[in-house]
Design a protein around this motif. Structure first.
Motif, PDB file in Angstrom:
ATOM      1  N   UNK A 160      24.920  33.955  40.400  1.00 20.35           N
ATOM      2  CA  UNK A 160      25.047  33.587  38.989  1.00 20.35           C
ATOM      3  C   UNK A 160      24.087  34.397  38.118  1.00 20.35           C
ATOM      4  N   UNK A 161      22.864  34.606  38.598  1.00 15.67           N
ATOM      5  CA  UNK A 161      21.885  35.380  37.831  1.00 15.67           C
ATOM      6  C   UNK A 161      22.333  36.820  37.648  1.00 15.67           C
ATOM      7  N   UNK A 162      22.848  37.413  38.718  1.00  8.08           N
ATOM      8  CA  UNK A 162      23.291  38.804  38.624  1.00  8.08           C
ATOM      9  C   UNK A 162      24.515  38.933  37.725  1.00  8.08           C
ATOM     10  N   UNK A 163      25.385  37.932  37.744  1.00  8.00           N
ATOM     11  CA  UNK A 163      26.534  37.944  36.833  1.00  8.00           C
ATOM     12  C   UNK A 163      26.061  37.834  35.379  1.00  8.00           C
ATOM     13  N   UNK A 164      25.033  37.002  35.157  1.00  4.82           N
ATOM     14  CA  UNK A 164      24.491  36.860  33.809  1.00  4.82           C
ATOM     15  C   UNK A 164      23.875  38.171  33.319  1.00  4.82           C
ATOM     16  N   UNK A 165      23.134  38.845  34.186  1.00  4.85           N
ATOM     17  CA  UNK A 165      22.527  40.121  33.798  1.00  4.85           C
ATOM     18  C   UNK A 165      23.589  41.161  33.466  1.00  4.85           C
ATOM     19  N   UNK A 166      24.662  41.195  34.266  1.00  7.17           N
ATOM     20  CA  UNK A 166      25.745  42.138  33.980  1.00  7.17           C
ATOM     21  C   UNK A 166      26.419  41.807  32.652  1.00  7.17           C
ATOM     22  N   UNK A 167      26.567  40.513  32.363  1.00  7.55           N
ATOM     23  CA  UNK A 167      27.177  40.115  31.094  1.00  7.55           C
ATOM     24  C   UNK A 167      26.292  40.527  29.923  1.00  7.55           C
ATOM     25  N   UNK A 168      24.975  40.361  30.065  1.00  8.62           N
ATOM     26  CA  UNK A 168      24.051  40.767  29.005  1.00  8.62           C
ATOM     27  C   UNK A 168      24.128  42.276  28.761  1.00  8.62           C
ATOM     28  N   UNK A 169      24.254  43.044  29.851  1.00  5.96           N
ATOM     29  CA  UNK A 169      24.374  44.500  29.705  1.00  5.96           C
ATOM     30  C   UNK A 169      25.689  44.854  28.999  1.00  5.96           C
ATOM     31  N   UNK A 170      26.771  44.191  29.412  1.00 12.04           N
ATOM     32  CA  UNK A 170      28.074  44.492  28.821  1.00 12.04           C
ATOM     33  C   UNK A 170      28.099  44.156  27.332  1.00 12.04           C
ATOM     34  N   UNK A 171      27.424  43.070  26.950  1.00 13.07           N
ATOM     35  CA  UNK A 171      27.377  42.656  25.546  1.00 13.07           C
ATOM     36  C   UNK A 171      26.250  43.344  24.777  1.00 13.07           C
ATOM     37  N   UNK A 172      25.502  44.212  25.463  1.00  9.99           N
ATOM     38  CA  UNK A 172      24.389  44.954  24.873  1.00  9.99           C
ATOM     39  C   UNK A 172      23.304  44.027  24.319  1.00  9.99           C
ATOM     40  N   UNK A 173      23.112  42.891  24.998  1.00  4.74           N
ATOM     41  CA  UNK A 173      22.071  41.947  24.599  1.00  4.74           C
ATOM     42  C   UNK A 173      20.795  42.129  25.412  1.00  4.74           C
ATOM     43  N   UNK A 174      20.888  42.893  26.494  1.00  3.01           N
ATOM     44  CA  UNK A 174      19.729  43.096  27.350  1.00  3.01           C
ATOM     45  C   UNK A 174      18.602  43.774  26.579  1.00  3.01           C
ATOM     46  N   UNK A 175      18.951  44.696  25.708  1.00  2.00           N
ATOM     47  CA  UNK A 175      17.942  45.410  24.922  1.00  2.00           C
ATOM     48  C   UNK A 175      17.174  44.440  24.025  1.00  2.00           C
ATOM     49  N   UNK A 176      17.878  43.433  23.481  1.00  4.66           N
ATOM     50  CA  UNK A 176      17.206  42.449  22.635  1.00  4.66           C
ATOM     51  C   UNK A 176      16.169  41.660  23.427  1.00  4.66           C
ATOM     52  N   UNK A 177      16.506  41.330  24.681  1.00  2.00           N
ATOM     53  CA  UNK A 177      15.552  40.622  25.543  1.00  2.00           C
ATOM     54  C   UNK A 177      14.313  41.488  25.755  1.00  2.00           C
ATOM     55  N   UNK A 178      14.525  42.761  26.024  1.00  2.00           N
ATOM     56  CA  UNK A 178      13.402  43.674  26.251  1.00  2.00           C
ATOM     57  C   UNK A 178      12.528  43.801  25.004  1.00  2.00           C
ATOM     58  N   UNK A 179      13.172  43.913  23.833  1.00  2.00           N
ATOM     59  CA  UNK A 179      12.418  44.045  22.597  1.00  2.00           C
ATOM     60  C   UNK A 179      11.600  42.790  22.311  1.00  2.00           C
ATOM     61  N   UNK A 180      12.190  41.614  22.593  1.00  2.00           N
ATOM     62  CA  UNK A 180      11.485  40.357  22.345  1.00  2.00           C
ATOM     63  C   UNK A 180      10.271  40.199  23.256  1.00  2.00           C
ATOM     64  N   UNK A 181      10.384  40.710  24.481  1.00  2.00           N
ATOM     65  CA  UNK A 181       9.298  40.555  25.450  1.00  2.00           C
ATOM     66  C   UNK A 181       8.312  41.709  25.443  1.00  2.00           C
ATOM     67  N   UNK A 182       8.619  42.769  24.693  1.00  2.00           N
ATOM     68  CA  UNK A 182       7.782  43.967  24.720  1.00  2.00           C
ATOM     69  C   UNK A 182       6.307  43.686  24.409  1.00  2.00           C
ATOM     70  N   UNK A 183       5.968  42.890  23.373  1.00  2.00           N
ATOM     71  CA  UNK A 183       4.546  42.639  23.100  1.00  2.00           C
ATOM     72  C   UNK A 183       3.834  41.943  24.255  1.00  2.00           C
ATOM     73  N   UNK A 184       4.479  40.910  24.835  1.00  2.00           N
ATOM     74  CA  UNK A 184       3.851  40.189  25.937  1.00  2.00           C
ATOM     75  C   UNK A 184       3.714  41.066  27.173  1.00  2.00           C
ATOM     76  N   UNK A 185       4.784  41.782  27.522  1.00  6.55           N
ATOM     77  CA  UNK A 185       4.729  42.647  28.697  1.00  6.55           C
ATOM     78  C   UNK A 185       3.700  43.757  28.518  1.00  6.55           C
ATOM     79  N   UNK A 186       3.590  44.281  27.281  1.00 10.13           N
ATOM     80  CA  UNK A 186       2.582  45.295  27.024  1.00 10.13           C
ATOM     81  C   UNK A 186       1.177  44.758  27.222  1.00 10.13           C
ATOM     82  N   UNK A 187       0.942  43.514  26.804  1.00  7.39           N
ATOM     83  CA  UNK A 187      -0.354  42.890  26.991  1.00  7.39           C
ATOM     84  C   UNK A 187      -0.684  42.726  28.471  1.00  7.39           C
TER      85      UNK A 187
END
Length: 326
Positions: free
Chosen positions: A196-223
């Motif tokens: 289910x998780x891998x299907x969700x990740x593929x769906x996020x990539x197909x809908x181009x929402x994965x980039x939004x997740x990365x942008x939202x987490x960028x400050x925390x991950x950078x820290x």
């Protein structure tokens, strides 16, 4: 846009095969660890560990018998620790502050044989897992205990009210057969969740929402010093559990999608803060408070990992593991 059934069928088949590969990788690590844990439990390792760590309980303001609760949790999982807790809690009158401290120990220090083996497969050595999970739990517990003592100087009643036990789990049924059925059920559920998780990740990539997740987490991950390539597995590990996040992390690591350094730092962070939904709910059943076992835990994990990222204790070695930096 017309739906191309052959392409959809091929994509679904590839997704299933990829999920099976991730699952088999986890099974190779988890099954031997589960067998070792069962053997140690039969030989009485829980009691030995409980007696060994009983003196440490005083350092965080807990009765010595709580060492048995933490020992069971370290060796197996939080649910088993809860069963032991409710068996001894009736004889030990605990305050809300003490339950918060005990909950902190259980949330960070649990399932070491299985989760440590999974982390080892991804490049985090055993000594680092034990130091981070056991040491981190004790430090976090001591900070909570010290905080209650300081606040108690101005507000003597703060956290000192007796805890109310609103729920008791059913004791586990003895016998190898019941244990085996329980493990098979858990392992089967793990595959379904991974799929289910891998299907969700593929769906996020197909809908181009994965980039939004990365942008939202960028400050925390950078820290935390973690690259964007580890954003997905970090989110999965934090919300659902270390094993699920680590399973996908191992896949990305083997495929060269993620660097060894990002993998090590992500797993170290997940060692301190993972499964914030299920594990937190279990600890709340003990009578713990949400701010202590969720809010303070997340803040502690972020501070510790921010320090490690800036003054690294470990760095990836060329051999794929980690090496000590002097």
């Amino acid at each position: 846009m017309p739906l191309h059934l052959p392409r959809l069928g091929t994509a679904l088949w590839r997704l299933f095969v990829d999920a099976v590969r991730v699952y088999i990788t986890l099974l190779k690590v988890m099954v031997p660890a589960l067998l070792v844990v069962k053997a140690l439990d039969v030989m009485g390792a829980t009691r030995w560990i409980g007696l060994a760590i009983a003196p440490l309980m005083e350092l965080v303001g807990l009765p010595a018998e709580m060492g048995m609760v933490w020992a069971a949790t370290l060796l197996t999982n939080i649910f088993t620790g809860l069963v032991v807790f409710f068996e001894v809690a009736g004889d030990a009158s605990l305050s809300v502050a003490q339950v918060n401290v005990l909950g902190a120990l259980l949330l960070i220090g649990h399932s070491l044989p299985v989760e440590g083996a999974v982390a080892k497969r991804a490049g985090v050595p055993w000594w680092a897992t034990i130091a981070l999970r056991v040491g981190g739990a004790l430090v976090f517990g001591a900070l909570l205990h010290g905080g209650y003592q300081v606040l108690g100087l101005w507000w003597p009643e703060f956290g000192q009210q007796p805890v109310e036990l609103a729920w008791r789990p059913e004791p586990a049924v003895d016998g190898v057969g019941h244990w085996l059925l329980g493990q098979l059920s858990t392992l089967g559920l793990i595959f379904l969740i991974i799929l289910a998780l891998m299907a969700l990740l593929e769906a996020l990539r197909a809908l181009r929402l994965e980039r939004l997740v990365h942008l939202a987490l960028a400050p925390l991950l950078g820290m935390l010093g973690i690259g964007r390539g580890a954003a997905n597995v970090t989110v999965i590990g934090v919300t659902l559990g270390l094993s699920y996040g680590a399973g996908l992390l191992i896949r990305d690591l083997d495929a060269g999608v993620m660097s060894r350094r990002d993998a090590v730092l992500a797993l170290c962070f997940l060692g301190l803060c993972h499964s914030v939904i299920e594990d937190t709910l279990l600890i709340l059943l003990m009578g713990a408070e949400l701010w202590a076992v969720l809010g303070a835990r997340i803040a502690f994990a972020i501070v510790v990992m921010a320090l490690i990222a800036r003054w690294p204790v470990v760095t990836p070695s060329s051999a794929g593991g980690v090496k000590h930096r002097s």
